[in-house]
Scaffold this motif. Structure first.
Motif, PDB file in Angstrom:
ATOM      1  N   ASN A   2      65.093  55.996  30.733  1.00  0.00           N
ATOM      2  CA  ASN A   2      65.781  57.095  30.071  1.00  0.00           C
ATOM      3  C   ASN A   2      66.943  57.610  30.902  1.00  0.00           C
ATOM      4  OD1 ASN A   2      64.992  59.368  31.816  1.00  0.00           O
ATOM      5  ND2 ASN A   2      62.935  58.864  31.143  1.00  0.00           N
ATOM      6  N   THR A   3      67.817  58.359  30.227  1.00  0.00           N
ATOM      7  CA  THR A   3      69.032  58.843  30.868  1.00  0.00           C
ATOM      8  C   THR A   3      68.735  59.734  32.049  1.00  0.00           C
ATOM      9  OG1 THR A   3      70.124  58.770  28.726  1.00  0.00           O
ATOM     10  CG2 THR A   3      71.182  60.070  30.447  1.00  0.00           C
ATOM     11  N   TYR A   4      67.721  60.556  31.909  1.00  0.00           N
ATOM     12  CA  TYR A   4      67.438  61.515  32.966  1.00  0.00           C
ATOM     13  C   TYR A   4      67.056  60.833  34.265  1.00  0.00           C
ATOM     14  CZ  TYR A   4      64.878  64.617  35.916  1.00  0.00           C
ATOM     15  OH  TYR A   4      64.432  65.276  37.016  1.00  0.00           O
ATOM     16  N   PHE A   5      66.030  59.987  34.203  1.00  0.00           N
ATOM     17  CA  PHE A   5      65.537  59.425  35.458  1.00  0.00           C
ATOM     18  C   PHE A   5      66.536  58.471  36.078  1.00  0.00           C
ATOM     19  CE2 PHE A   5      62.998  56.735  38.230  1.00  0.00           C
ATOM     20  CZ  PHE A   5      62.366  57.707  38.967  1.00  0.00           C
ATOM     21  N   SER A   6      67.301  57.748  35.250  1.00  0.00           N
ATOM     22  CA  SER A   6      68.252  56.800  35.816  1.00  0.00           C
ATOM     23  C   SER A   6      69.294  57.515  36.658  1.00  0.00           C
ATOM     24  CB  SER A   6      68.943  56.004  34.709  1.00  0.00           C
ATOM     25  OG  SER A   6      69.728  56.847  33.894  1.00  0.00           O
ATOM     26  N   THR A 283      57.437  65.828  37.814  1.00  0.00           N
ATOM     27  CA  THR A 283      56.034  65.848  37.409  1.00  0.00           C
ATOM     28  C   THR A 283      55.376  67.139  37.879  1.00  0.00           C
ATOM     29  OG1 THR A 283      55.021  64.898  39.411  1.00  0.00           O
ATOM     30  CG2 THR A 283      56.030  63.358  37.848  1.00  0.00           C
ATOM     31  N   ARG A 284      54.167  67.379  37.355  1.00  0.00           N
ATOM     32  CA  ARG A 284      53.370  68.511  37.829  1.00  0.00           C
ATOM     33  C   ARG A 284      52.594  68.169  39.089  1.00  0.00           C
ATOM     34  NH1 ARG A 284      50.195  69.343  32.315  1.00  0.00           N
ATOM     35  NH2 ARG A 284      50.628  67.096  32.256  1.00  0.00           N
ATOM     36  N   GLN A 285      52.604  66.915  39.479  1.00  0.00           N
ATOM     37  CA  GLN A 285      51.854  66.496  40.656  1.00  0.00           C
ATOM     38  C   GLN A 285      52.504  66.997  41.943  1.00  0.00           C
ATOM     39  OE1 GLN A 285      51.777  62.186  40.088  1.00  0.00           O
ATOM     40  NE2 GLN A 285      49.578  62.323  39.718  1.00  0.00           N
ATOM     41  N   GLY A 366      58.374  65.234  32.898  1.00  0.00           N
ATOM     42  CA  GLY A 366      57.462  64.211  32.416  1.00  0.00           C
ATOM     43  C   GLY A 366      56.210  64.740  31.747  1.00  0.00           C
ATOM     44  N   ALA A 367      56.114  66.041  31.512  1.00  0.00           N
ATOM     45  CA  ALA A 367      54.884  66.618  30.974  1.00  0.00           C
ATOM     46  C   ALA A 367      54.717  66.373  29.471  1.00  0.00           C
ATOM     47  CB  ALA A 367      54.847  68.122  31.259  1.00  0.00           C
ATOM     48  N   TYR A 368      55.787  66.026  28.769  1.00  0.00           N
ATOM     49  CA  TYR A 368      55.698  65.846  27.320  1.00  0.00           C
ATOM     50  C   TYR A 368      56.797  64.891  26.863  1.00  0.00           C
ATOM     51  CZ  TYR A 368      59.447  69.287  27.607  1.00  0.00           C
ATOM     52  OH  TYR A 368      60.600  69.952  27.939  1.00  0.00           O
ATOM     53  N   ASP A 369      56.545  64.220  25.736  1.00  0.00           N
ATOM     54  CA  ASP A 369      57.536  63.275  25.228  1.00  0.00           C
ATOM     55  C   ASP A 369      58.456  63.959  24.220  1.00  0.00           C
ATOM     56  OD1 ASP A 369      56.103  63.483  22.857  1.00  0.00           O
ATOM     57  OD2 ASP A 369      55.196  61.496  23.004  1.00  0.00           O
ATOM     58  N   GLU A 370      59.308  63.182  23.570  1.00  0.00           N
ATOM     59  CA  GLU A 370      60.299  63.743  22.659  1.00  0.00           C
ATOM     60  C   GLU A 370      59.659  64.446  21.467  1.00  0.00           C
ATOM     61  OE1 GLU A 370      63.431  63.970  23.062  1.00  0.00           O
ATOM     62  OE2 GLU A 370      63.834  62.638  24.754  1.00  0.00           O
ATOM     63  N   GLU A 380      52.404  61.158  34.359  1.00  0.00           N
ATOM     64  CA  GLU A 380      53.745  61.713  34.179  1.00  0.00           C
ATOM     65  C   GLU A 380      54.824  60.901  34.889  1.00  0.00           C
ATOM     66  OE1 GLU A 380      54.383  65.910  34.661  1.00  0.00           O
ATOM     67  OE2 GLU A 380      52.319  66.359  34.118  1.00  0.00           O
ATOM     68  N   LEU A 381      54.575  60.500  36.134  1.00  0.00           N
ATOM     69  CA  LEU A 381      55.602  59.766  36.863  1.00  0.00           C
ATOM     70  C   LEU A 381      55.907  58.444  36.177  1.00  0.00           C
ATOM     71  CD1 LEU A 381      57.476  59.646  39.266  1.00  0.00           C
ATOM     72  CD2 LEU A 381      55.601  58.690  40.638  1.00  0.00           C
ATOM     73  N   PHE A 382      54.888  57.770  35.698  1.00  0.00           N
ATOM     74  CA  PHE A 382      55.071  56.527  34.947  1.00  0.00           C
ATOM     75  C   PHE A 382      55.902  56.780  33.695  1.00  0.00           C
ATOM     76  CE2 PHE A 382      53.881  53.516  31.670  1.00  0.00           C
ATOM     77  CZ  PHE A 382      53.911  52.297  32.325  1.00  0.00           C
ATOM     78  N   PHE A 383      55.613  57.860  32.998  1.00  0.00           N
ATOM     79  CA  PHE A 383      56.356  58.170  31.776  1.00  0.00           C
ATOM     80  C   PHE A 383      57.828  58.459  32.092  1.00  0.00           C
ATOM     81  CE2 PHE A 383      58.026  61.361  28.815  1.00  0.00           C
ATOM     82  CZ  PHE A 383      57.963  60.631  27.636  1.00  0.00           C
ATOM     83  N   VAL A 384      58.088  59.189  33.167  1.00  0.00           N
ATOM     84  CA  VAL A 384      59.461  59.487  33.557  1.00  0.00           C
ATOM     85  C   VAL A 384      60.235  58.199  33.824  1.00  0.00           C
ATOM     86  CG1 VAL A 384      60.869  60.469  35.404  1.00  0.00           C
ATOM     87  CG2 VAL A 384      58.986  61.787  34.454  1.00  0.00           C
TER      88      VAL A 384
END
Length: 428
Positions: A2-6, A283-285, A366-370, A380-384
């Protein structure tokens, strides 16, 4: 991705230089700037005083003659050496394609001079200017505060703006002209270590053979993805299977922005509360944050300052195409060849702080999707990183006949963005 993490990938000189080089494809083909930059060598290496891998990266940035799009090819099988004080030479070993590592016990020292020497497979030789490592003052204090609006509105998806602002206090040496850059590293626990596209991960297979009339059963390590035969009755076969880490594992992210400072206005004075980083709430971690105060040579500062100016351009039609970011590495036989990137030596002072994130007043990116679906805490980190929810792979066959099925796990492969070694400062 995704745009954010890149936008928060580890800081790499090659990434920034590609950002600068791409607009050059629009220059008149007869312009010498274009001819010098559509196929260039990119050098990225910094000798430091820290107990960390000392890496030199060599790549070739090349534009496709038809599309004009840039691609990157690692330069492999080169001879890479660092000359110290014009007397001693240390050789680097290629660990992965295009990445060369100096011996594990090698550390730079302030006051000593370093020069890069490269010989390609075809005999072409490149050499850098000599870089004398400047000393760096310690970081006296680090102040880290959560800020729900740390980023500008609209900068990232989902209205995300939250992060941690980091300020440092240090004492600039008197009677010296000093230059600095500030970077950061963030360690976060990773649950998922391998993903297989349209396949399953195989850790080992059992092999049977007869030896001296006795049946011998042994397990042979595989540690790789194995394709799943295509079922043509299934219309949607575009999927991944994911596998958890076999051991504790940490992913490492770094800044993707330049924070530079020239002490000409504060020479010999205290640098109080200077903001040097904004770290996103991915993430919340809990996470471990390292602030890095980097002492630059004058020539390295000029290079990074020009890089910063060019990467902050708006990209509008009125903008002047950026000049080639020629660094301090030259072709011995052909000094006119454009070689971009930079080799330098920097002392670095660090400070680490553990972030429990209990002060965060909003949800992490990363706590929630679109759609608003909440993501599991340790996913969460994996999702990000992937913009998808992990799909666990199939269970493995039992080790013994009739035994229970077992979960397949994957090793945490060490590298620049991942480590199985607990970082210093992690509390448990």
């Amino acid at each position: 991705m995704n745009t954010y993490f890149s936008s928060f990938r580890p800081f790499t000189l090659l990434g920034w230089l590609l950002f600068v080089l791409v607009p050059m494809a629009c220059v008149d083909p007869e312009d010498i700037l274009l001819r010098g930059t559509v196929d260039v060598i990119v050098v990225d290496g910094t000798i430091t005083n820290l107990d960390e891998p000392q890496l030199i990266k060599l790549n070739r940035s090349r534009a496709d003659p038809v599309s004009g799009l840039f691609g990157v090819l690692p330069v492999t099988k080169a001879s890479v050496k660092v000359r110290i004080d014009s007397a001693q030479t240390v050789s680097a070993t290629e660990t992965v394609d295009g990445t060369y590592r100096l011996p594990g016990d090698f550390r730079g020292q302030a006051g000593h001079a370093y020069q890069l020497q490269i010989t390609f497979n075809d005999g072409t030789e490149y050499v850098s200017t000599q870089q004398v490592m400047p000393p760096v003052p310690p970081i006296d204090n680090v102040s880290i505060r959560f800020n729900a609006t740390a980023f500008a509105p609209g900068q990232y998806p989902k209205g995300f703006r939250a992060g941690y602002t980091c300020q440092v206090t240090t004492r600039d040496p008197v009677d010296q002209h000093n230059y600095y850059r500030w970077d950061w590293k963030l360690w976060e626990k990773q649950k998922w270590c391998r993903s297989c596209y349209q396949g399953n991960y195989i850790d080992s297979v059992q092999e049977n053979y007869v030896q001296n009339g006795v049946l011998v059963m042994v397990r042979r390590a595989v540690e790789d993805c194995e394709p799943i035969p295509r079922d043509f009755s299934v219309t949607n076969f575009e999927h991944w299977y994911d596998f958890t880490c076999r051991t504790p594992c940490w992913d490492i992210s770094q800044n993707a922005t330049l924070h530079l400072f020239d002490d000409q206005l504060t020479n010999g004075g205290a640098v109080n509360g200077r903001q040097v980083a904004v770290v996103p709430l991915l993430t919340r971690q809990p996470a471990l944050l390292e602030i890095r105060q980097v002492a630059l040579t004058a020539s390295a500062y000029r290079f990074y300052d020009l890089l910063q100016q060019q990467t902050q351009k708006t990209g509008g039609l009125a903008d002047t195409p950026p000049a080639a970011l020629v660094g301090n590495v030259t072709n011995r036989a052909n000094p006119r060849e454009v070689v971009v990137g930079f080799f330098t030596a920097s002392s670095i002072a660090t400070a680490r702080r553990f972030l429990d994130k209990k002060d965060a007043t909003v949800l992490s990116y990363g706590a929630y999707d679109e759609s608003g679906q909440i993501i599991e805490f340790d996913d969460e980190l994996f999702f990000v990183q992937t913009t998808r929810i992990p799909l666990p792979g199939a269970k493995g066959k039992p080790f013994v006949p009739g035994g229970p099925d077992r979960y397949i796990t994957a090793p945490c492969i060490p590298g620049e963005t991942r480590t199985p070694i607990k970082p210093d400062g992690w509390p448990d």
